[in-house]
Enzyme design. Structure first.
Site, PDB file in Angstrom:
ATOM      1  N   ALA A   8     -11.232   4.509   1.011  1.00 51.22           N
ATOM      2  CA  ALA A   8     -10.926   3.073   0.980  1.00 51.22           C
ATOM      3  C   ALA A   8      -9.528   2.862   0.428  1.00 51.22           C
ATOM      4  O   ALA A   8      -9.148   3.480  -0.566  1.00 51.22           O
ATOM      5  CB  ALA A   8     -11.945   2.323   0.119  1.00 51.22           C
ATOM      6  N   CYS A   9      -8.762   1.993   1.088  1.00 47.59           N
ATOM      7  CA  CYS A   9      -7.445   1.609   0.575  1.00 47.59           C
ATOM      8  C   CYS A   9      -7.396   0.078   0.504  1.00 47.59           C
ATOM      9  O   CYS A   9      -8.276  -0.596   1.037  1.00 47.59           O
ATOM     10  CB  CYS A   9      -6.327   2.159   1.454  1.00 47.59           C
ATOM     11  SG  CYS A   9      -6.199   1.402   3.095  1.00 47.59           S
ATOM     12  N   PRO A  10      -6.394  -0.497  -0.164  1.00 48.33           N
ATOM     13  CA  PRO A  10      -6.374  -1.949  -0.382  1.00 48.33           C
ATOM     14  C   PRO A  10      -6.449  -2.787   0.884  1.00 48.33           C
ATOM     15  O   PRO A  10      -7.145  -3.794   0.923  1.00 48.33           O
ATOM     16  CB  PRO A  10      -5.047  -2.166  -1.120  1.00 48.33           C
ATOM     17  CG  PRO A  10      -4.809  -0.896  -1.838  1.00 48.33           C
ATOM     18  CD  PRO A  10      -5.325   0.177  -0.919  1.00 48.33           C
ATOM     19  N   THR A  16      -7.014   4.497   4.746  1.00 47.62           N
ATOM     20  CA  THR A  16      -8.462   4.724   4.810  1.00 47.62           C
ATOM     21  C   THR A  16      -8.804   5.768   5.866  1.00 47.62           C
ATOM     22  O   THR A  16      -9.562   6.714   5.619  1.00 47.62           O
ATOM     23  CB  THR A  16      -9.188   3.408   5.137  1.00 47.62           C
ATOM     24  OG1 THR A  16      -8.912   2.463   4.091  1.00 47.62           O
ATOM     25  CG2 THR A  16     -10.684   3.598   5.252  1.00 47.62           C
TER      26      THR A  16
END
Length: 462
Positions: A8-10, A16
């Site tokens: 997961a990334c922002p 991701t």
């Protein structure tokens, strides 16, 4: 051995999926069975089932945002920054494999483990901030585009109560943007203290807005609420029969009171003064100062291509949208589009200086750059960092400086070229395009000059 993983990334767009691909590739090489759930922008994909988790030996979480771990209770969990999974998926898999076989560590291993733990701890504040930003982004994107559509009817069209322009402005500016800071603060706090931190964080963020402390106040309120809630959780011990009151009554009540009083009597006014000073400076910038700011933001966007420095510049620009300061956001998006576009152009101009795989990747980089996915430059930078990173930094600096010099403004913090077609989203659009093209050409030419040939010209032309 069987593993499950979550990435997961922002923004849930590039990192991701790059992390997932890296882990899957490494697992194949090491003969490990793995299933990776990607927490993307549209939600969880390839979601882990209870059966997947039950049969797994190890869980890997590679994330720059908060990932709930309740469903993995009882399983060995390896948490790493998402950049680690992207850059060296094999090392992450190997570390996870060791969790299955705990053994007595020698001194050198203990020192290495301590270093790794400290390194991961240092990502905590960044991770909490990015969790808040990731939840805030949809409000900012939707609100910004609706505000721009309102302006498309005329600069003062929203003044006519009951008109469509007025309604769009009320939805976008009066509601979506009003929720921006509370959501940011709430989910920073949630990242630190889980669900009990959500209410005090959001209330602290709302107070930051009403006190004029803006997004800076929201960030302070979010961290304050999270850490106060976490501390209260550790010091308050209730009988088991009353434990159910902790998350819904005791923790939110005490933390909200503490955060609210601190914001009103201690923190709110100084942070509001700082925010007002920053706003005044940005709105009253001379052209020279604007160019310097754009140059710095451009350098930050290209330095680590979606990493902490890039996200710091992006968060700064997004936060200013709530104060109706739109120029930094334009510079940031333009500078973020430039690196992949420059590398795509360089692979066309000098095929002999790139491997066949890189030339193919260059075709995809056109799309990634146009979509404002700076991470499209990462494969090229990883292969030749000493030449690629300085080249793209120069181009992004040029783009950022020109965007600010031309007075370009952007009301939607994402979308790349796809928001160019929405009336009013970008001011001075022709010169904005010129800024992106100029930086792209500068970086591409530098790459062509600096990179050595890796194959004959005849072979490259095929």
């Amino acid at each position: 051995m069987k593993m499950v993983a979550v990435t997961a990334c922002p923004t849930g767009i590039a990192h991701t999926y790059m992390a997932a691909e890296s882990l899957e590739k490494a697992a194949r090489e090491l003969g490990v069975e793995i299933k990776v759930e990607t927490e993307g922008s549209v939600g969880a994909e390839n979601a882990l089932t209870p059966e997947d988790i039950a049969s797994a030996d190890v869980v890997i979480i590679a994330a720059a945002t908060q990932v709930p771990k309740d469903r993995f209770a009882g399983k060995p969990i390896l948490e790493v920054p998402i950049q680690d999974a992207i850059k060296n998926g094999k090392a992450v898999i190997e570390r996870a494999m060791k969790l299955e076989k705990p053994a007595q560590m020698d001194y050198v291993q203990q020192v290495q483990k301590t270093k790794e733990e400290k390194s991961e701890a240092r990502t905590g504040v960044y991770k909490h901030l990015m969790t808040g930003v990731s939840y805030m982004l949809p409000f900012v994107v939707a609100g910004g585009i609706l505000i721009a559509l309102s302006f498309a009817f005329g600069i003062h069209a929203a003044d006519v109560e009951g008109s469509l322009a007025w309604a769009l402005m009320k939805i976008g500016g009066g509601t979506a943007f009003a929720l921006m800071v509370p959501v940011l603060a709430g989910y920073i706090s949630y990242s630190i203290a889980d669900r009990p931190g959500l209410a005090p964080g959001m209330i602290g963020g709302m107070l930051a807005t009403s006190l004029g402390a803006g997004f800076l106040g929201g960030i302070v309120a979010g961290f304050l609420a999270g850490y106060i809630t976490q501390w209260l959780k550790s010091v308050i011990k209730l009988p088991k029969s009353l434990q159910g009151l902790m998350p819904v009554l005791v923790l939110p009540l005490l933390s909200t009171a503490a955060v609210g009083l601190l914001m009103i009597y201690v923190i709110g006014t100084p942070v509001a003064s700082l925010m007002n000073a920053l706003t005044s400076w940005l709105t009253g910038m001379s052209e020279a100062n604007a160019v310097v700011l754009g140059l710095i933001l451009g350098l930050m966007m290209a330095l680590d291509m979606g990493g902490p420095v890039n996200k710091a510049a992006y968060t700064f620009a997004v936060g200013l949208l709530g104060s109706q300061i739109y120029s930094p956001m334009a510079a940031v998006m333009a500078a973020g589009m430039t690196p992949p576009l420059a590398l795509a152009l360089a692979t066309v101009l000098a095929k002999n200086k790139f491997t066949r795989e890189e030339v193919e990747a260059g075709k995809v980089a056109w799309i990634l750059g146009a979509s404002f996915i700076t991470e499209g430059a990462i494969p090229f930078a990883a292969a030749d960092p000493l030449r690629v990173i300085p080249s793209i930094m120069v181009g992004s600096a040029v783009t950022g400086a020109l965007s600010m010099a031309f007075g370009c403004q952007l009301m939607a913090p994402h979308g790349g070229v796809f928001v160019f077609f929405i009336p009013g989203v970008i001011t001075n659009l022709p010169m904005y395009i010129v800024s992106i093209l100029a930086g792209t050409v500068v970086s591409a030419l530098l790459l062509v000059m600096l990179k050595p040939s890796v194959r004959p010209v005849q072979a490259a032309a095929q």
